[in-house]
Design a protein around this motif. Sequence first.
Motif, PDB file in Angstrom:
ATOM      1  N   ALA A 237      -0.598   0.672   1.078  1.00 20.99           N
ATOM      2  CA  ALA A 237      -1.139   0.714   2.624  1.00 20.99           C
ATOM      3  C   ALA A 237      -2.120   1.737   2.669  1.00 20.99           C
ATOM      4  O   ALA A 237      -3.164   1.109   2.977  1.00 20.99           O
ATOM      5  CB  ALA A 237      -0.280   1.418   3.013  1.00 20.99           C
ATOM      6  N   GLY A 238      -2.148   3.164   1.641  1.00 21.94           N
ATOM      7  CA  GLY A 238      -3.405   3.453   1.572  1.00 21.94           C
ATOM      8  C   GLY A 238      -4.589   3.214   1.057  1.00 21.94           C
ATOM      9  O   GLY A 238      -5.431   3.523   1.385  1.00 21.94           O
ATOM     10  N   THR A 239      -4.396   2.636  -0.408  1.00 23.57           N
ATOM     11  CA  THR A 239      -5.680   2.006  -0.726  1.00 23.57           C
ATOM     12  C   THR A 239      -6.141   0.434  -0.128  1.00 23.57           C
ATOM     13  O   THR A 239      -6.702   0.820   0.284  1.00 23.57           O
ATOM     14  CB  THR A 239      -5.222   1.299  -2.308  1.00 23.57           C
ATOM     15  OG1 THR A 239      -4.343   2.405  -2.785  1.00 23.57           O
ATOM     16  CG2 THR A 239      -5.938   0.527  -3.164  1.00 23.57           C
ATOM     17  N   VAL A 240      -5.105  -0.683   0.081  1.00 21.70           N
ATOM     18  CA  VAL A 240      -5.629  -1.360   0.958  1.00 21.70           C
ATOM     19  C   VAL A 240      -7.009  -0.868   2.429  1.00 21.70           C
ATOM     20  O   VAL A 240      -7.537  -1.384   2.728  1.00 21.70           O
ATOM     21  CB  VAL A 240      -4.926  -2.158   1.839  1.00 21.70           C
ATOM     22  CG1 VAL A 240      -5.161  -3.123   2.753  1.00 21.70           C
ATOM     23  CG2 VAL A 240      -3.895  -2.669   0.534  1.00 21.70           C
ATOM     24  N   ALA A 241      -6.272  -0.295   3.090  1.00 24.17           N
ATOM     25  CA  ALA A 241      -7.068   1.106   4.592  1.00 24.17           C
ATOM     26  C   ALA A 241      -8.759   1.265   3.759  1.00 24.17           C
ATOM     27  O   ALA A 241      -8.959   0.726   4.643  1.00 24.17           O
ATOM     28  CB  ALA A 241      -6.393   1.978   4.556  1.00 24.17           C
TER      29      ALA A 241
END
Length: 403
Positions: A237-241
């Motif tokens: 989720a952090g990488t996608v954001a």
Amino acid sequence: MRRNTSITLLSVGHACVDVYQGAVASLVPFFVAERAYSYATVSGMVLAASLLSSVVQPVFGVLTDRRAMPWLLPVSTLLGGVGIALSGVSGSYGLLLLSVAVSGVGVAAYHPESARIARFAGRGSHSAMGWFSTGGNVGFALAPLMVGAVVGAGGLRLTPLLVLPALVGSVLCLPVLRALGRRQAAGGSAAAPPGEDDRTSFVKLSLAVACRSIVFVGLSAFISLYARQRMGDSATAGTVALFVLYLGGAVGSVLGGTLAGRWGRVAVARWAYLVSTGTVAGVVFVPGPAMYLFVALTSVGLYVPFSLQVTLGQDYLPSRVGTASGITLGLAVSVGGLISPVIGSLADATSLRTALTPLILMPSVCWLLFRALPEPPAPHHGTPPDSRTDDTDAPPAPARPAR
């Protein structure tokens, strides 16, 4: 070499440099996970990458106004890559800050001269500068994917592999520099004398760029950690954001150059900042996966004015194009980096949501400053683009420079 071939190579080279600006924020979650650094500690990485840039970039801008330094492009590209490559090798926090600072100096030295060369290669076209800026934004967008693939697979000890884009970028700029050198030797750099400097407007523009930097760099430094909190501590989720935040910038830069040809740079930037006020609020407060939509809209809104601000600064200071480029591009990164430790300390004391909330005000300040800016006439750069025979490979529907 055709104009758009030069701009394409410069854009790819720009991506190879700005991937290292994005890499700093992309490495933050890995340093938190492997070395248990606090928010304030990892924000020191962002500060280290930005602190010297706030001084170095304008200085190089002044130097390039006095004397062209095209050799800076390959040298600074390599410097930016080597710094990031060394960041994870040592367990020392001091050496980490030093390596990230070295990378920041390389990135800072690159931008004033590359912006001057891109302006010359693109013959003053806002569309050409938009494509050049898009290259940098693509580099930003690729940073979390590159760092995630390399460091996520083998840990921080694999950061030396991150030097590869720098090697590619340093090679790609060489044919452009040779071609432009031949063009200058043949007298192709002739242009109208520079107009009169508008220092008051340039100061207002610089303040707007600084406020934009605070909100964008602040989000860049902490959006990955914030998304992980909001999505059940998911690293993906952090990488996608972060990827969405950077990728939206590529869309915004192209869109800004196109819209400016129709409605003018100042008007387009003003409306983009007004819209961004609402989208930043959505990033901070809207729950669930809908946050990604607001991250994308925020990125587009903040990057629509990005390349326009560079050309506006150059047109407000036509006698000092390198200085204008160094300040506008330098402030775009450095001021936000200087504020990041404040955001980190506030997050440690309260929460990330509380620390990110003040960022909502920054686009509104930009909007107010742009309301006081005039639209300067764009200078001619030799023969009008429409009369040349070397634009056959131009991107679809390039915008005409705003007059």
